[in-house]
Design an enzyme around this catalytic site. Structure first.
Site, PDB file in Angstrom:
ATOM      1  N   GLY A   1       0.779  -1.260  -0.180  1.00 45.55           N
ATOM      2  CA  GLY A   1      -0.170  -0.237   0.019  1.00 45.55           C
ATOM      3  C   GLY A   1       0.589   1.182   0.006  1.00 45.55           C
ATOM      4  O   GLY A   1       0.519   2.187   0.639  1.00 45.55           O
TER       5      GLY A   1
ATOM      6  N   SER B   1       0.167  -4.495   4.642  1.00 45.79           N
ATOM      7  CA  SER B   1       0.508  -4.791   6.133  1.00 45.79           C
ATOM      8  C   SER B   1       0.190  -3.372   6.948  1.00 45.79           C
ATOM      9  O   SER B   1       0.600  -2.217   6.817  1.00 45.79           O
ATOM     10  CB  SER B   1       2.020  -5.082   6.100  1.00 45.79           C
ATOM     11  OG  SER B   1       2.511  -4.947   7.423  1.00 45.79           O
TER      12      SER B   1
ATOM     13  N   VAL C   1       8.148   3.282   2.171  1.00 42.68           N
ATOM     14  CA  VAL C   1       9.423   3.885   2.145  1.00 42.68           C
ATOM     15  C   VAL C   1       9.537   5.415   2.545  1.00 42.68           C
ATOM     16  O   VAL C   1      10.536   5.939   3.127  1.00 42.68           O
ATOM     17  CB  VAL C   1      10.207   3.596   0.741  1.00 42.68           C
ATOM     18  CG1 VAL C   1       9.417   4.468  -0.264  1.00 42.68           C
ATOM     19  CG2 VAL C   1      11.711   3.761   0.859  1.00 42.68           C
TER      20      VAL C   1
ATOM     21  N   LYS D   1       6.780  21.783 -10.185  1.00 42.41           N
ATOM     22  CA  LYS D   1       8.078  21.426 -10.428  1.00 42.41           C
ATOM     23  C   LYS D   1       8.260  21.881 -11.799  1.00 42.41           C
ATOM     24  O   LYS D   1       7.800  21.445 -12.727  1.00 42.41           O
ATOM     25  CB  LYS D   1       8.473  20.152 -10.017  1.00 42.41           C
ATOM     26  CG  LYS D   1       9.857  19.528 -10.669  1.00 42.41           C
ATOM     27  CD  LYS D   1       9.906  18.082 -10.339  1.00 42.41           C
ATOM     28  CE  LYS D   1      11.207  17.848 -11.119  1.00 42.41           C
ATOM     29  NZ  LYS D   1      11.477  16.232 -10.864  1.00 42.41           N
TER      30      LYS D   1
ATOM     31  N   PRO E   1      15.190  21.331 -17.726  1.00 46.35           N
ATOM     32  CA  PRO E   1      13.779  21.442 -17.847  1.00 46.35           C
ATOM     33  C   PRO E   1      12.826  20.640 -18.356  1.00 46.35           C
ATOM     34  O   PRO E   1      13.355  19.683 -19.112  1.00 46.35           O
ATOM     35  CB  PRO E   1      13.698  22.871 -18.473  1.00 46.35           C
ATOM     36  CG  PRO E   1      14.771  22.486 -19.638  1.00 46.35           C
ATOM     37  CD  PRO E   1      15.859  21.698 -18.939  1.00 46.35           C
TER      38      PRO E   1
ATOM     39  N   THR F   1      12.464   9.524 -11.327  1.00 45.91           N
ATOM     40  CA  THR F   1      11.777   8.538 -12.441  1.00 45.91           C
ATOM     41  C   THR F   1      10.760   7.490 -12.050  1.00 45.91           C
ATOM     42  O   THR F   1      10.092   6.977 -12.801  1.00 45.91           O
ATOM     43  CB  THR F   1      12.789   8.002 -13.458  1.00 45.91           C
ATOM     44  OG1 THR F   1      13.837   7.834 -12.550  1.00 45.91           O
ATOM     45  CG2 THR F   1      13.367   8.925 -14.547  1.00 45.91           C
TER      46      THR F   1
HETATM   47  P1  FAD Z   1       6.995   0.930  -0.378  1.00 46.17           P
HETATM   48  O1  FAD Z   1       6.873   2.306  -0.229  1.00 46.17           O
HETATM   49  O2  FAD Z   1       8.047   0.373   0.486  1.00 46.17           O
HETATM   50  O3  FAD Z   1       5.725   0.082  -0.001  1.00 46.17           O
HETATM   51  C1  FAD Z   1       5.771  -1.244   0.121  1.00 46.17           C
HETATM   52  C2  FAD Z   1       4.293  -1.701   0.745  1.00 46.17           C
HETATM   53  O4  FAD Z   1       4.585  -3.069   0.880  1.00 46.17           O
HETATM   54  C3  FAD Z   1       4.153  -1.002   1.961  1.00 46.17           C
HETATM   55  O5  FAD Z   1       2.602  -0.673   2.213  1.00 46.17           O
HETATM   56  C4  FAD Z   1       4.310  -2.138   3.102  1.00 46.17           C
HETATM   57  O6  FAD Z   1       3.311  -2.270   4.209  1.00 46.17           O
HETATM   58  C5  FAD Z   1       3.827  -3.651   2.295  1.00 46.17           C
HETATM   59  N1  FAD Z   1       4.353  -4.663   2.532  1.00 46.17           N
HETATM   60  C6  FAD Z   1       5.478  -5.020   2.653  1.00 46.17           C
HETATM   61  N2  FAD Z   1       5.583  -6.315   3.305  1.00 46.17           N
HETATM   62  C7  FAD Z   1       4.422  -6.652   3.329  1.00 46.17           C
HETATM   63  C8  FAD Z   1       3.672  -8.023   4.060  1.00 46.17           C
HETATM   64  N3  FAD Z   1       4.457  -8.968   4.313  1.00 46.17           N
HETATM   65  N4  FAD Z   1       2.512  -7.945   3.745  1.00 46.17           N
HETATM   66  C9  FAD Z   1       1.589  -7.066   3.375  1.00 46.17           C
HETATM   67  N5  FAD Z   1       2.132  -5.868   2.928  1.00 46.17           N
HETATM   68  C10 FAD Z   1       3.404  -5.685   2.923  1.00 46.17           C
HETATM   69  N6  FAD Z   1      10.487   8.146  -6.728  1.00 46.17           N
HETATM   70  C11 FAD Z   1      10.048   9.443  -7.563  1.00 46.17           C
HETATM   71  O7  FAD Z   1       9.287   9.118  -8.536  1.00 46.17           O
HETATM   72  N7  FAD Z   1      10.445  10.702  -7.248  1.00 46.17           N
HETATM   73  C12 FAD Z   1      11.378  10.835  -6.334  1.00 46.17           C
HETATM   74  O8  FAD Z   1      11.764  12.058  -6.063  1.00 46.17           O
HETATM   75  C13 FAD Z   1      11.821   9.730  -5.575  1.00 46.17           C
HETATM   76  N8  FAD Z   1      12.686   9.980  -4.582  1.00 46.17           N
HETATM   77  C14 FAD Z   1      13.222   8.908  -4.008  1.00 46.17           C
HETATM   78  C15 FAD Z   1      14.300   8.988  -2.895  1.00 46.17           C
HETATM   79  C16 FAD Z   1      14.590   7.667  -2.045  1.00 46.17           C
HETATM   80  C17 FAD Z   1      15.896   7.975  -1.080  1.00 46.17           C
HETATM   81  C18 FAD Z   1      14.286   6.533  -2.569  1.00 46.17           C
HETATM   82  C19 FAD Z   1      14.658   5.280  -1.890  1.00 46.17           C
HETATM   83  C20 FAD Z   1      13.264   6.431  -3.522  1.00 46.17           C
HETATM   84  C21 FAD Z   1      12.630   7.459  -4.038  1.00 46.17           C
HETATM   85  N9  FAD Z   1      11.808   7.394  -5.022  1.00 46.17           N
HETATM   86  C22 FAD Z   1      11.310   8.479  -5.762  1.00 46.17           C
HETATM   87  C23 FAD Z   1      10.994   6.028  -5.435  1.00 46.17           C
HETATM   88  C24 FAD Z   1       9.776   6.115  -4.637  1.00 46.17           C
HETATM   89  O9  FAD Z   1       9.863   6.453  -3.226  1.00 46.17           O
HETATM   90  C25 FAD Z   1       8.966   4.740  -4.997  1.00 46.17           C
HETATM   91  O10 FAD Z   1       8.945   4.301  -6.132  1.00 46.17           O
HETATM   92  C26 FAD Z   1       7.513   4.844  -4.203  1.00 46.17           C
HETATM   93  O11 FAD Z   1       7.306   5.364  -3.181  1.00 46.17           O
HETATM   94  C27 FAD Z   1       6.948   3.277  -4.394  1.00 46.17           C
HETATM   95  O12 FAD Z   1       7.359   2.533  -3.382  1.00 46.17           O
HETATM   96  P2  FAD Z   1       6.590   1.228  -3.320  1.00 46.17           P
HETATM   97  O13 FAD Z   1       5.207   1.404  -3.096  1.00 46.17           O
HETATM   98  O14 FAD Z   1       7.041   0.490  -4.474  1.00 46.17           O
HETATM   99  O15 FAD Z   1       7.403   0.525  -1.947  1.00 46.17           O
END
Ligand code: FAD
Length: 508
Positions: A13, A43, A49, A82, A104, A350
């Protein structure tokens, strides 16, 4: 034809999980029985993150398509505009002075079929940044203005994206999707049951028990719980290309009650770079760095020194980054989207674009319960191209860096591998600017974007391709001068009419 898929299960989520739900809900075919049901399992214990706050220009389209009103988005997510990314001190000029430039969301125009970049190299820009020759982005950013006009005045012709609060954005998407019928289950995935073909048959949830699966989208973040851990798909690290493997992030308040920047800033530090994302109510900032060159303590000290008074009392949170991608994004009946699929450092913001793009391709190649191989193959091929595109563009920034004041920058340029596709182009571009046929696959980074980086970094002035530049074209300097005069007059009027960024957000 196999049986149609009746339910898509998304696990996770974060931004990936909820954006997938939003796009699938708005794009998948409805039907007499209400079409495909979408269930999202998240979860209650494992946090997201919590970063990822800068986007690229596709986001307005996604919100519109998902039925999210822009005003609601701005208000709920403390969003801001932005106009591009300002790169600070990534390079030095021929005299050793720091070079700052903006990337840009605009492309240099062609004059008589020849890119303005070629004219700028031959005749100069009269002291302007190259981008100032064709886009109001630099002048708007300097005056902290936004991409819309004051009152009823028309807005400047400038591409824009958003900055957003990642936690609030996921919350908004959740509320919106649930109100439109996405089933939301708060539970922990504890085990994955595979059938005799190795497909995911069911997810075992801590409280809810067995949840049968037809098509599952793994959005579990860096863990890759289904794609990597249950299905064993190998993860291919990009460590040989990119050194940065850790980040630290923190939120700081705005110090200036009036000025609100309308760009993301990326400032090169000793062993990586610091981002600065100005939201309406606060600033998100962090340091992306290489653990081979700095311990967490050293990086923290360097980052806090960079923040100065803004960082007083700040306690940055360390985020280890799994940089690279899965060999395949779609395996059996599981598609990995978001960090579970892969991640390339966030220098050009990205990742959200890659989530968006992958889900659109999934809809285009949507399977039935036979999971035909050609659909999976084409999807995986496109995701492969997308990763190569982003990887090459990010590697470009390091390969063409020229700082020598820290071993990190020397290693980033000289010890790391340059992907073959980029290496071939870098050899070519010593003789001429990036051109249309040089890049095979473009979702974001066209040759014109490459031109803006090369000219922004002033690479030709500081030695890249010295003496080799060999365009055979005759250009008319008078035409360039006339173009510049006209363009600058237009830009001046556009900037004048544009609203201040903070004022614009208040009105929204
Ligand atoms: P997460 O946010 O980690 O979500 C994982 C989900 O899985 C959570 O809801 C968790 O509860 C669930 N989960 C995990 N284990 C279980 C389980 N056992 N059972 C049920 N659920 C579970 N992207 C951009 O586009 N622009 C940016 O400027 C940018 N900056 C970033 C800077 C950093 C330092 C980092 C690390 C990343 C950045 N990103 C950026 C990437 C961006 O943060 C992610 O692509 C985006 O937040 C998606 O994350 P996610 O949903 O894949 O993972």
């Amino acid at each position: 034809m196999g049986e149609p898929i009746r339910e898509v299960t998304i696990v996770g989520g974060g931004t990936a999980g909820w954006m997938t739900a939003l796009l699938l809900q708005s794009m998948l075919k409805g039907g007499p029985e209400g079409g495909v049901r979408i269930t999202l399992i998240e979860s209650p214990n494992i946090p997201t993150v919590g970063v990822g706050e800068a986007t690229v220009p596709g986001m307005p389209r996604t919100l519109k398509q998902g039925g999210i009103d822009e005003r609601t988005f701005f208000k709920t997510c403390n969003a801001s505009f932005k106009l591009g990314v300002v790169f600070g001190h990534w390079n030095v000029d021929a005299e050793g002075k720091r070079v700052d430039y903006i990337n840009p969301f605009a492309h240099p125009p062609a004059i008589d079929g020849v890119s303005a970049a070629e004219y700028a190299l031959q005749f100069g820009t009269g002291g302007l940044d190259f981008v100032q020759c064709f886009s109001p982005a630099v002048d708007l950013a300097a005056q902290a203005k936004g991409p819309r006009g004051r009152g009823e005045m028309p807005g400047p012709p400038v591409g824009f994206a958003y900055h957003l609060d990642a936690g609030k954005f996921a919350g908004l998407l959740k509320e919106h999707c649930v109100a439109r019928g996405v089933r939301h289950v708060l539970d922990d995935l504890v085990e994955v049951e595979l059938d005799e073909r190795g497909y995911v048959a069911a997810l075992m949830l801590e409280r809810g028990g067995r949840h049968g699966v037809e098509l599952v989208i793994d959005c579990t973040g860096f863990r890759g719980l289904i794609i990597n851990q249950a299905l064993g798909e190998p993860f291919e690290s990009y460590g040989k290309y990119l050194a940065n493997d850790r980040a630290m992030a923190v939120q700081v308040p705005h110090r200036d009650p009036v000025r609100l920047d309308s760009v993301t800033k990326s400032t090169a530090l000793g062993a990586g770079w610091a981002w600065r994302v100005p939201l309406f109510n606060r600033i998100g900032t962090g340091y992306v760095f290489s653990s081979a060159h700095r311990t967490d303590e050293e990086a923290r000290a360097e980052f806090l020194a960079h923040l100065g008074p803004d960082g007083e009392g700040a306690e940055p949170r360390v985020i280890p980054m799994r940089v690279g991608r899965n060999r395949n994004a779609w395996v059996k009946n599981c598609v990995a989207v978001g960090l579970s699929g892969g991640f390339i450092e966030p220098l050009e913001s990205t990742a959200i674009h890659m989530i968006d793009t992958a889900v659109r391709w999934l809809v285009q190649y949507f399977p039935d319960r036979d999971f035909a191989d050609p659909l999976r193959r084409r999807f995986n091929h496109l995701v492969d191209e997308l990763y190569n595109e982003v990887r090459d563009f990010i590697c470009l920034h390091y390969a063409l860096g020229n700082r020598t004041d820290d071993q990190y920058w020397i290693d980033a340029r000289e010890s790391l591998e340059v992907p073959d596709t980029l290496a071939e182009n870098l050899e070519l571009w010593q003789y001429g600017l990036p051109a249309v046929n040089d890049i095979r696959f473009v979702s974001l980074f066209s040759p014109a974007t490459y031109q803006a980086v090369l000219l922004g970094k002033q690479v030709y002035e500081s030695g890249f391709g010295k003496g080799k530049f060999c365009s055979g074209r005759t250009l008319d300097g008078a035409k360039w001068a006339a173009y510049l005069k006209r363009a600058r007059a237009g830009i001046g009027a556009q900037v004048q009419a544009a609203a201040g960024h903070r004022e614009l957000l208040r009105a929204l």
